[in-house]
Design a protein around this motif. Structure first.
Motif, mmCIF file in Angstrom:
data_model
loop_
_atom_site.group_PDB
_atom_site.id
_atom_site.type_symbol
_atom_site.label_atom_id
_atom_site.label_comp_id
_atom_site.label_asym_id
_atom_site.label_seq_id
_atom_site.Cartn_x
_atom_site.Cartn_y
_atom_site.Cartn_z
ATOM 1 N N CYS A 625 6.356 -17.058 47.881
ATOM 2 C CA CYS A 625 5.759 -18.094 48.308
ATOM 3 C C CYS A 625 6.478 -19.650 47.984
ATOM 4 N N PRO A 626 6.125 -20.281 48.832
ATOM 5 C CA PRO A 626 6.615 -21.641 48.554
ATOM 6 C C PRO A 626 6.798 -22.300 47.189
ATOM 7 N N ALA A 627 7.902 -22.450 46.504
ATOM 8 C CA ALA A 627 7.887 -22.916 45.141
ATOM 9 C C ALA A 627 6.855 -23.922 44.582
ATOM 10 N N ASP A 628 6.649 -24.894 45.435
ATOM 11 C CA ASP A 628 5.628 -25.582 45.260
ATOM 12 C C ASP A 628 4.189 -25.479 45.266
ATOM 13 N N GLN A 629 4.040 -24.212 45.829
ATOM 14 C CA GLN A 629 2.485 -23.758 45.843
ATOM 15 C C GLN A 629 2.505 -22.295 45.033
ATOM 16 N N TRP A 630 3.384 -22.261 44.382
ATOM 17 C CA TRP A 630 3.352 -21.031 43.207
ATOM 18 C C TRP A 630 2.099 -20.909 42.407
ATOM 19 N N GLY A 631 1.800 -22.122 42.036
ATOM 20 C CA GLY A 631 0.565 -22.102 40.961
ATOM 21 C C GLY A 631 -0.640 -22.427 41.692
ATOM 22 N N GLY A 632 -0.692 -22.585 42.911
ATOM 23 C CA GLY A 632 -1.765 -23.082 43.873
ATOM 24 C C GLY A 632 -2.683 -21.898 43.808
ATOM 25 N N PRO A 633 -3.985 -22.005 44.452
ATOM 26 C CA PRO A 633 -4.979 -20.982 44.504
ATOM 27 C C PRO A 633 -4.516 -19.847 45.434
ATOM 28 N N GLU A 634 -4.051 -20.111 46.567
ATOM 29 C CA GLU A 634 -3.810 -19.221 47.320
ATOM 30 C C GLU A 634 -2.795 -18.154 47.114
ATOM 31 N N CYS A 635 -1.673 -18.672 46.478
ATOM 32 C CA CYS A 635 -0.492 -17.726 46.005
ATOM 33 C C CYS A 635 -1.084 -16.881 44.644
ATOM 34 N N THR A 636 -1.624 -17.489 43.750
ATOM 35 C CA THR A 636 -2.162 -16.984 42.528
ATOM 36 C C THR A 636 -3.383 -15.658 43.181
ATOM 37 N N GLN A 637 -4.132 -16.080 43.981
ATOM 38 C CA GLN A 637 -5.192 -15.069 44.437
ATOM 39 C C GLN A 637 -4.438 -13.998 45.219
#
Length: 650
Positions: A625-637
């Motif tokens: 995932c893009p590093a700045d989206q790693w903890g976001g809902p999409e990548c976490t799910q």
């Protein structure tokens, strides 16, 4: 070497009526080494002179004399071809002079400065020679405590000799007392010594690991400029992945394990080094650089304070990691609960619709058209009563509402916590198996593609081999071990009951797995040389890669560690985060590798979970995932769903 006034004065001096001093071979903090002639036996020898600096009091002089005599006694007790031979000890000017075998050749540190790093093959030979000396010394209860490149001599004949037992610790010697000082080269001092603990043979094994690292990299494993900063790094930081170690990577990581209980011992290190020596030697990769390994005296109190500070930081880091893991665990539990509730709701809706459909519809007069028959599409109300339609629609609405609310609940939480989870703590890397020289897979639980590799996007539905990508993607060198349909059998379908909203189940019979992933994901590449499949929306990120191997190894973590140098070297901006052994469905060996790198102009964070199911089934699931989206809902799910829904089809 230019001679000082005292050196010039002592040149030609006769010691004990037989040893005539010649030229100076080298100088250290506490002595000078001379080339000399033994006029009695007619041979050339080396003479080590103890010198006192200005301002040294009588107590310090006695300590230095004791240390010099201890060195001579320690060397004399060691029976090894890799140890220098002591011939005599002469007492002149109220100080000892050690007469020993002369080794013609540079130190390993000098060799590296002049010729560049060693090949892994030659470094392994040097390591085995040093290991022989350490085994002999440890068998006599002697710890060297200063193993480093400048204390290893390379004779013109190729012989490797470990020298300078000046700070050796001899078991049972009452003269060895605590001075409150930590003596040695900071980059090669083991973590337990840096923390002030009593060292044992594993401390010398750590130093051997540092020596091997410096031998192939040209720089010490830890060098932060100052002694205290270096010691703190030794105690708390992972070593920078070696780039030129090749087959030595595993032994280097094994020797540089911070916990002495987990460090390689003599037998295991010897087996690994012997395997490297016996393997074909690859072409060397020259990376000339100096080796900083000056022996220093560091106040132990300062080292302890640095250790306590580092320990506190480590504890805070662990606490943050535990909190992040707790939140992720709660999120997974919520997701499971949501899936379970969704299944129940769907089952209830289906039962309600079926019960309503079972009721007999009201009779309607049939109007038979006159003339030529024509095809007529009957309204839904002609086939099913309005009451049944209403109930079915209501049931679907209820199901969608329940699923939506539950998924929203599962994904809810502290946004700040999720952001922190993507920035703090130690992330998780990607992995694929590394091929062995023989062309098969190495004993790793991962697929045959190399761990950090991403297949490039391919045309034709992913058929054929892709061209290596400059961003770190490329072909591996293993075999997928699947059927001839690999890369062509991916099938998708409508969302499957029990998956989160917006997810569908993808089945890939060629690589023997099924997995849940976001709707819209499609096969956009083949991993390695047909070792797995890459899925994404458009060839970018986020993406999921699944690799398969029919010959997995027995140690996932070791396989990942061995693959770090290759991935680091082939990736742009590689930043290592962690390699951890983890529990996953009770499989015999599972490891997560997490790192960051630049791909296609995007800073990407990667988690690669490699695992062995049994002797014939090994997989790796790589989430990018893009590093700045790693903890976001999409990548976490996406991560949670991939690991939760993955199934082997074998």
């Amino acid at each position: 070497m230019a001679a000082s006034g005292k050196d010039a004065k002592d040149k030609g001096r006769l010691l004990a009526g037989r040893y005539r001093l010649g030229t100076v071979l080298g100088k250290g903090g506490m002595g000078t080494v001379w080339r000399a002639e033994d006029e009695t036996l007619g041979r050339t020898v080396a003479v080590k002179e103890l010198r006192f600096g200005s301002g040294v009091d009588e107590d310090e002089k006695r300590r230095l004399i004791t240390r010099t005599l201890r060195e001579a006694k320690a060397i004399a007790r060691i029976r090894s071809g890799g140890a220098v031979t002591v011939y005599d000890v002469v007492d002149e000017d109220a100080r000892p002079w050690i007469v020993m075998e002369l080794i013609e050749g540079p130190s390993l540190a000098e060799f590296i400065r002049e010729n560049g790093p060693l090949t892994p093959h030659r470094a392994a030979e040097v390591g085995l020679a040093v290991l022989d000396v350490l085994r002999a010394a440890h068998g006599q209860g002697i710890l060297h405590r200063d193993v480093k490149p400048s204390n290893v001599l390379i004779a013109a004949t190729g012989r490797v000799v470990l020298t300078d037992f000046g700070i050796a610790q001899v078991e049972g010697d009452p003269s060895v007392t605590s001075t409150g000082m930590l003596v040695g080269a900071p980059s090669y001092i083991s973590p337990e010594r840096a923390r002030g603990y009593k060292p044992g043979p594993p401390a010398d094994m750590w130093s051997l690991g540092g020596l091997l690292y410096a031998a192939v990299e040209g720089v010490p494993p830890y060098d932060k400029g100052s002694a205290l900063a270096t010691l703190t790094a030794v105690m708390t930081e992972p070593v920078d992945p070696p780039k030129n170690a090749g087959p030595l990577t595993e032994v280097i990581y094994g020797l540089l394990a911070k916990d002495p209980a987990h460090r390689l011992d003599d037998a295991r290190a010897r087996a690994l080094l012997t395997a490297v020596v016996n393997a074909p030697e690859p072409a060397p990769v020259p990376v000339p650089a100096p080796v900083a390994d000056e022996t220093r005296h560091i106040p132990l109190i300062d080292a302890k304070e640095a250790a306590e500070k580092a320990a506190a930081e480590k504890a805070a880091e662990k606490a943050a990691k535990k909190e992040r893991e707790r939140r992720e665990r709660e999120q997974r539990e919520r997701a499971r609960a949501a899936l379970k509730s969704a299944r129940k709701a769907a089952a209830a809706a289906t039962a309600t619709a079926a019960a309503s459909a079972a009721e007999p519809p009201a009779a309607k007069p049939a109007a038979k058209p006159a003339g030529k028959a024509s095809s007529v599409v009957a309204p839904l109300t002609d086939v099913m009563p309005r009451r049944t339609i209403v109930l079915a629609i209501a049931a679907v609405v209820v199901v969608l509402a329940v699923v939506g609310s539950l998924i929203a609940y599962a994904m809810s939480g502290d946004d700040t916590g999720r952001k922190d989870a993507g920035k703090g703590g130690k992330p998780t890397p990607a992995a694929s198996a590394k091929p062995s020289p023989g062309g098969g897979t190495s004993p790793s639980p991962q697929p045959s593609a190399k761990p950090g590799e991403q297949g490039g996007q391919t045309g034709g539905g992913g058929q054929g081999q892709q061209t290596p990508a400059p961003d770190g993607g490329g072909s591996g060198s293993g075999s997928g071990n699947g059927s001839g349909s690999q890369g062509q059998g991916t099938t998708g379908g409508a969302p499957v009951t029990g998956l989160p909203a917006g997810y569908t189940l993808v089945t890939e019979p060629g690589f023997h797995f099924s997995i849940g992933m976001p709707e819209g994901f499609k096969q956009t590449g083949i991993a390695g040389e047909n070792s797995g499949v890459i899925y994404s929306r458009d060839g970018g990120f986020p993406r999921i890669q699944v690799d398969y191997t029919g010959s997995p190894g027995d140690d996932a973590r070791a396989a990942w560690a061995e693959s770090v140098p290759g991935t680091s070297k082939s990736s742009t901006g590689y930043h290592h985060i962690r390699i951890d052994t983890v529990e996953y469905r009770g499989y015999p060996t599972v490891a997560d590798w997490e790192f960051e790198r630049e791909q296609k102009g995007t800073k990407v964070r990667v988690l690669n979970r490699g695992f062995k199911m049994d002797a014939k089934h090994g997989y790796a699931i790589m989430i990018s995932c893009p590093a700045d989206q790693w903890g976001g809902p999409e990548c976490t799910q996406m991560r949670a769903t991939a690991f939760e829904t993955f199934q082997s089809l074998s």
